[in-house]
Motif scaffolding. Structure first.
Motif, PDB file in Angstrom:
ATOM      1  N   ILE A 295       0.820  -1.212   0.000  1.00  0.00           N
ATOM      2  CA  ILE A 295       0.000   0.000   0.000  1.00  0.00           C
ATOM      3  C   ILE A 295       0.859   1.271   0.000  1.00  0.00           C
ATOM      4  O   ILE A 295       0.565   2.218  -0.720  1.00  0.00           O
ATOM      5  N   TYR A 318       9.778   2.962  16.816  1.00  0.00           N
ATOM      6  CA  TYR A 318       9.864   1.519  16.565  1.00  0.00           C
ATOM      7  C   TYR A 318      11.017   0.899  17.353  1.00  0.00           C
ATOM      8  O   TYR A 318      11.136  -0.314  17.418  1.00  0.00           O
ATOM      9  N   LYS A 358       0.109 -14.315  -1.441  1.00  0.00           N
ATOM     10  CA  LYS A 358      -0.514 -13.347  -2.354  1.00  0.00           C
ATOM     11  C   LYS A 358       0.429 -13.032  -3.524  1.00  0.00           C
ATOM     12  O   LYS A 358       0.004 -12.968  -4.671  1.00  0.00           O
ATOM     13  N   ARG A 362      -0.486 -13.749  -7.350  1.00  0.00           N
ATOM     14  CA  ARG A 362      -0.596 -12.671  -8.332  1.00  0.00           C
ATOM     15  C   ARG A 362       0.430 -12.850  -9.463  1.00  0.00           C
ATOM     16  O   ARG A 362       0.153 -12.585 -10.618  1.00  0.00           O
ATOM     17  N   TYR A 408      -1.441  -8.936   8.553  1.00  0.00           N
ATOM     18  CA  TYR A 408      -1.403  -7.970   9.643  1.00  0.00           C
ATOM     19  C   TYR A 408      -1.429  -8.698  10.996  1.00  0.00           C
ATOM     20  O   TYR A 408      -0.780  -8.268  11.952  1.00  0.00           O
ATOM     21  N   ASP A 411       1.959  -9.860  11.775  1.00  0.00           N
ATOM     22  CA  ASP A 411       2.756  -8.688  12.124  1.00  0.00           C
ATOM     23  C   ASP A 411       2.483  -8.282  13.580  1.00  0.00           C
ATOM     24  O   ASP A 411       3.411  -7.954  14.340  1.00  0.00           O
ATOM     25  N   ARG A 443      -5.490   0.783   8.721  1.00  0.00           N
ATOM     26  CA  ARG A 443      -4.996   0.495   7.369  1.00  0.00           C
ATOM     27  C   ARG A 443      -5.907  -0.508   6.668  1.00  0.00           C
ATOM     28  O   ARG A 443      -6.201  -0.398   5.485  1.00  0.00           O
ATOM     29  N   ASP A 447      -7.788   0.331   3.405  1.00  0.00           N
ATOM     30  CA  ASP A 447      -7.528  -0.491   2.217  1.00  0.00           C
ATOM     31  C   ASP A 447      -8.840  -1.060   1.669  1.00  0.00           C
ATOM     32  O   ASP A 447      -9.057  -1.093   0.454  1.00  0.00           O
ATOM     33  N   ARG A 450     -10.723   1.499  -0.179  1.00  0.00           N
ATOM     34  CA  ARG A 450     -10.122   1.718  -1.497  1.00  0.00           C
ATOM     35  C   ARG A 450     -10.452   0.566  -2.448  1.00  0.00           C
ATOM     36  O   ARG A 450     -10.811   0.775  -3.607  1.00  0.00           O
ATOM     37  N   LYS A 454     -12.422   0.515  -5.906  1.00  0.00           N
ATOM     38  CA  LYS A 454     -11.749   0.017  -7.104  1.00  0.00           C
ATOM     39  C   LYS A 454     -12.540  -1.116  -7.767  1.00  0.00           C
ATOM     40  O   LYS A 454     -12.743  -1.119  -8.978  1.00  0.00           O
ATOM     41  N   TYR A 455     -12.970  -2.074  -6.960  1.00  0.00           N
ATOM     42  CA  TYR A 455     -13.585  -3.288  -7.529  1.00  0.00           C
ATOM     43  C   TYR A 455     -15.110  -3.331  -7.473  1.00  0.00           C
ATOM     44  O   TYR A 455     -15.722  -4.215  -8.071  1.00  0.00           O
TER      45      TYR A 455
HETATM   46  P1  NDP Z   1      -1.355  -6.051   1.734  1.00  0.00           P
HETATM   47  O1  NDP Z   1      -0.050  -6.668   1.355  1.00  0.00           O
HETATM   48  O2  NDP Z   1      -2.303  -6.904   2.476  1.00  0.00           O
HETATM   49  O3  NDP Z   1      -1.989  -5.520   0.405  1.00  0.00           O
HETATM   50  C1  NDP Z   1      -3.330  -5.142   0.288  1.00  0.00           C
HETATM   51  C2  NDP Z   1      -3.652  -5.180  -1.189  1.00  0.00           C
HETATM   52  O4  NDP Z   1      -3.589  -6.534  -1.651  1.00  0.00           O
HETATM   53  C3  NDP Z   1      -5.058  -4.720  -1.486  1.00  0.00           C
HETATM   54  O5  NDP Z   1      -5.107  -3.321  -1.632  1.00  0.00           O
HETATM   55  C4  NDP Z   1      -5.314  -5.421  -2.806  1.00  0.00           C
HETATM   56  O6  NDP Z   1      -4.591  -4.709  -3.824  1.00  0.00           O
HETATM   57  C5  NDP Z   1      -4.607  -6.756  -2.649  1.00  0.00           C
HETATM   58  N1  NDP Z   1      -5.443  -7.804  -2.103  1.00  0.00           N
HETATM   59  C6  NDP Z   1      -6.296  -7.715  -1.059  1.00  0.00           C
HETATM   60  N2  NDP Z   1      -6.888  -8.900  -0.831  1.00  0.00           N
HETATM   61  C7  NDP Z   1      -6.379  -9.749  -1.746  1.00  0.00           C
HETATM   62  C8  NDP Z   1      -6.611 -11.138  -2.035  1.00  0.00           C
HETATM   63  N3  NDP Z   1      -7.471 -11.863  -1.343  1.00  0.00           N
HETATM   64  N4  NDP Z   1      -5.922 -11.690  -3.056  1.00  0.00           N
HETATM   65  C9  NDP Z   1      -5.043 -10.966  -3.776  1.00  0.00           C
HETATM   66  N5  NDP Z   1      -4.782  -9.661  -3.562  1.00  0.00           N
HETATM   67  C10 NDP Z   1      -5.454  -9.066  -2.556  1.00  0.00           C
HETATM   68  O7  NDP Z   1      -1.218  -4.741   2.597  1.00  0.00           O
HETATM   69  P2  NDP Z   1      -0.025  -3.746   2.941  1.00  0.00           P
HETATM   70  O8  NDP Z   1       0.613  -3.267   1.717  1.00  0.00           O
HETATM   71  O9  NDP Z   1      -0.602  -2.746   3.881  1.00  0.00           O
HETATM   72  O10 NDP Z   1       0.951  -4.601   3.827  1.00  0.00           O
HETATM   73  C11 NDP Z   1       2.082  -5.331   3.402  1.00  0.00           C
HETATM   74  C12 NDP Z   1       2.790  -5.858   4.629  1.00  0.00           C
HETATM   75  O11 NDP Z   1       3.488  -4.796   5.263  1.00  0.00           O
HETATM   76  C13 NDP Z   1       1.841  -6.464   5.650  1.00  0.00           C
HETATM   77  O12 NDP Z   1       2.325  -7.710   6.037  1.00  0.00           O
HETATM   78  C14 NDP Z   1       1.867  -5.502   6.805  1.00  0.00           C
HETATM   79  O13 NDP Z   1       1.752  -6.203   8.019  1.00  0.00           O
HETATM   80  C15 NDP Z   1       3.212  -4.817   6.645  1.00  0.00           C
HETATM   81  N6  NDP Z   1       3.192  -3.437   7.142  1.00  0.00           N
HETATM   82  C16 NDP Z   1       4.014  -3.075   8.170  1.00  0.00           C
HETATM   83  C17 NDP Z   1       4.018  -1.787   8.659  1.00  0.00           C
HETATM   84  C18 NDP Z   1       4.918  -1.378   9.752  1.00  0.00           C
HETATM   85  O14 NDP Z   1       4.955  -0.182  10.061  1.00  0.00           O
HETATM   86  N7  NDP Z   1       5.642  -2.280  10.391  1.00  0.00           N
HETATM   87  C19 NDP Z   1       3.164  -0.744   8.085  1.00  0.00           C
HETATM   88  C20 NDP Z   1       2.346  -1.240   7.031  1.00  0.00           C
HETATM   89  C21 NDP Z   1       2.382  -2.517   6.571  1.00  0.00           C
HETATM   90  P3  NDP Z   1      -4.968  -4.721  -5.361  1.00  0.00           P
HETATM   91  O15 NDP Z   1      -5.414  -3.334  -5.629  1.00  0.00           O
HETATM   92  O16 NDP Z   1      -3.687  -5.073  -6.045  1.00  0.00           O
HETATM   93  O17 NDP Z   1      -6.040  -5.736  -5.577  1.00  0.00           O
END
Ligand code: NDP
Length: 475
Positions: A295, A318, A358, A362, A408, A411, A443, A447, A450, A454-455
């Motif tokens: 994201i 952190y 994922k 993808r 999440y 995490d 988040r 998300d 959003r 989108k969908y």
């Molecule tokens: P995700 O990796 O979960 O991505 C979400 C996106 O994945 C959605 O917007 C959608 O995008 C797509 N998606 C959602 N559901 C599905 C599904 N069932 N199958 C396929 N695609 C799907 O979220 P983040 O980018 O927020 O997080 C990534 C990692 O980073 C996480 O593990 C999180 O814990 C970590 N993180 C850590 C932080 C920190 O400060 N330590 C802060 C933020 C995140 P699309 O538009 O492509 O469909």
């Protein structure tokens, strides 16, 4: 490569569409165009209080042995005035300014001038020039992925200095922690202000800019989607990854060195914090190409939230567990240490496997095995700004069938493990789990909002198939 994979390998097929109804939805995804009063209030709150929160935490360790309550008691009882606390706070020094300037300049040098060599000899590592995801304006950016290399070079130099050259003490970060805070703030504000100015006057891609007309919202959430200087200096990738995340492990090492200096030993809790957070940081750099699809890079614009957050919030909050352990050197009973280690590792496993599932799904357009079976999924479609229709898939099996954001959940388990290393004497080290819970829950909701924009109805079919967000059966 990410977008390439999305369009070709993962089969996000596209064709021009003339349907007006779907055209209206395409401009909705990405950062908001309009500001509701709640978002504005939250943003004003954060702009005012986030810097104070960071100061309060760091000051309470420096002046009150990490007690969050004692400064309040002192102030409310009239024992001390704000000016007393402020006057005791270390100021900006030339030394700190020099260290910080050198640090950032070195990271810029590693980022811009040293092309990745790690992918040439590390099997399975994806580095070098990679493509990001398709932006709402239909742009595909190229990135030089060399974060792992920057991390390795920085840490090799750190250890070479600590054990061989002795040019500076490994406690240097701890010893200058508050003066460095002022430097980090200067950079955080400077880069956010510059990004706003750039968005108005010389954006990298005007079609990917968003203006709500509200100064505070635009400053906080950013105008430009992918601001760049030149061909390669990408603000989001640089500030997200370095200097904050490369520094994370160095900061922890500096805390461990301080414990050694003060107490003649490094406690098992400090080792646990270094190891668990070290795994998390290394994972980030090992998967930096994958990170282009998260994201932060795919959907967030670059404003104060990312600019200041990466420079100040991340390195200072952190790393609170390590800082706390310098003031309170907790030696855990072996059984507790093993329990915390297991919690951290299981959390990490869930986090990594969910993200991996994922990514694999993808990348292969669903032609893969998840837990030994063909993945189940829902077909969906969306539109970009130029009216191109794209097709995508949402997986409903593996960890993605358990909950919509099980990554999440993993995490959060890891985050809890870091905090538990500090015992239960003070609440300060638990800030991280509280913050991560709020961050990731928010988040998750952001998300999903959003994704719904989108969908549309396809997203509704998905949420009906996978009804829980974080914890199956509960939330
Ligand atoms: P995700 O990796 O979960 O991505 C979400 C996106 O994945 C959605 O917007 C959608 O995008 C797509 N998606 C959602 N559901 C599905 C599904 N069932 N199958 C396929 N695609 C799907 O979220 P983040 O980018 O927020 O997080 C990534 C990692 O980073 C996480 O593990 C999180 O814990 C970590 N993180 C850590 C932080 C920190 O400060 N330590 C802060 C933020 C995140 P699309 O538009 O492509 O469909």
């Amino acid at each position: 490569m990410a977008a390439h994979q999305e369009k070709k390998t993962s089969g996000e097929r596209k064709h021009k569409s003339t349907q007006n109804d779907t055209r209206t939805s395409q401009v909705q995804w990405g950062r908001a165009w309009e500001v509701d009063w709640f978002s504005l209030a939250s943003i004003l709150f954060l702009l005012v209080f986030a810097p104070l929160i960071v100061y309060y935490f760091v000051m309470s360790c420096d002046q009150y042995q990490c007690s969050l309550i004692d400064p309040l008691v002192d102030l409310l009882s009239g024992n001390k005035h704000l000016s007393d606390i402020w006057n005791k706070t270390p100021t900006l020094t030339y030394r700190a300014a020099g260290i910080y300037t050198l640090w950032v300049a070195f990271q810029v040098f590693l980022y811009v001038f040293i092309p990745d060599f790690c992918h040439k000899f590390l099997p399975g590592y994806v580095g070098g020039v990679q493509e990001g995801a398709v932006t709402p304006a239909g742009v595909v950016n190229k990135y030089e992925i060399n974060g792992l290399q920057a991390w390795i070079i920085t840490h090799v130099l750190w250890f070479a200095n600590a054990y061989y050259f002795h040019c500076f003490s490994p406690t240097i970060i701890f010893d200058n922690w508050i003066p460095l805070l002022w430097c980090a703030n200067i950079l955080g504000y400077a880069v956010s202000t510059f990004a706003m100015f750039k968005g108005y006057f010389f954006p990298t891609n005007a079609k990917d800019c968003k203006f709500t007309g509200n100064f505070f919202y635009d400053y906080m959430m950013g105008i430009e989607f992918n601001p760049r200087i030149g061909k390669w200096f990408d603000f989001k990738l640089f500030f997200n990854g370095r200097p904050g995340i490369v520094a994370w492990t160095l900061i922890n090492l500096s805390y461990a060195a301080k414990q050694q200096e003060l107490y003649g030993q490094v406690t098992n809790s400090m080792i646990l914090v270094n190891v668990l957070q070290g795994i998390y940081v290394l994972d980030f750099f090992w998967n930096e190409a994958w990170y282009l699809k998260t994201i932060d890079i795919c959907h967030d614009h670059f404003g104060w939230y990312l600019g200041w957050g990466d420079c100040v919030w991340l390195p200072y909050l952190y790393t609170l567990q390590g800082l706390y352990l310098v003031y309170h050197p907790v030696q855990l009973r072996t059984a507790n240490a093993i329990g915390i280690l297991m919690l951290g590792l299981i959390g990490y496993y869930i986090f990594r496997m969910t993200n991996h599932q994922k990514d694999l799904f993808r990348r292969t357009n669903g032609n893969c095995k998840i837990w030994g079976k063909k993945p189940e999924y829902i077909e969906c479609s969306y539109m970009s700004v130029d009216g191109t229709k794209y097709y995508s898939k949402l997986m409903t099996s593996g960890f993605w069938g358990w909950a919509r954001h099980f990554n999440y959940t993993g995490d959060l388990m890891g985050s809890l493990a870091y905090c538990l290393t500090c015992g239960f004497e003070h609440i300060l080290p638990y800030f991280y789990i509280v913050y991560m819970t709020i961050l990731l829950t928010h988040r998750c909701i952001r998300d999903e909002h959003r994704c719904f924009s989108k969908y549309g109805k396809d997203w509704k079919r998905y949420t009906a198939a996978v009804p829980y967000r974080l914890i199956p059966g509960i939330f």
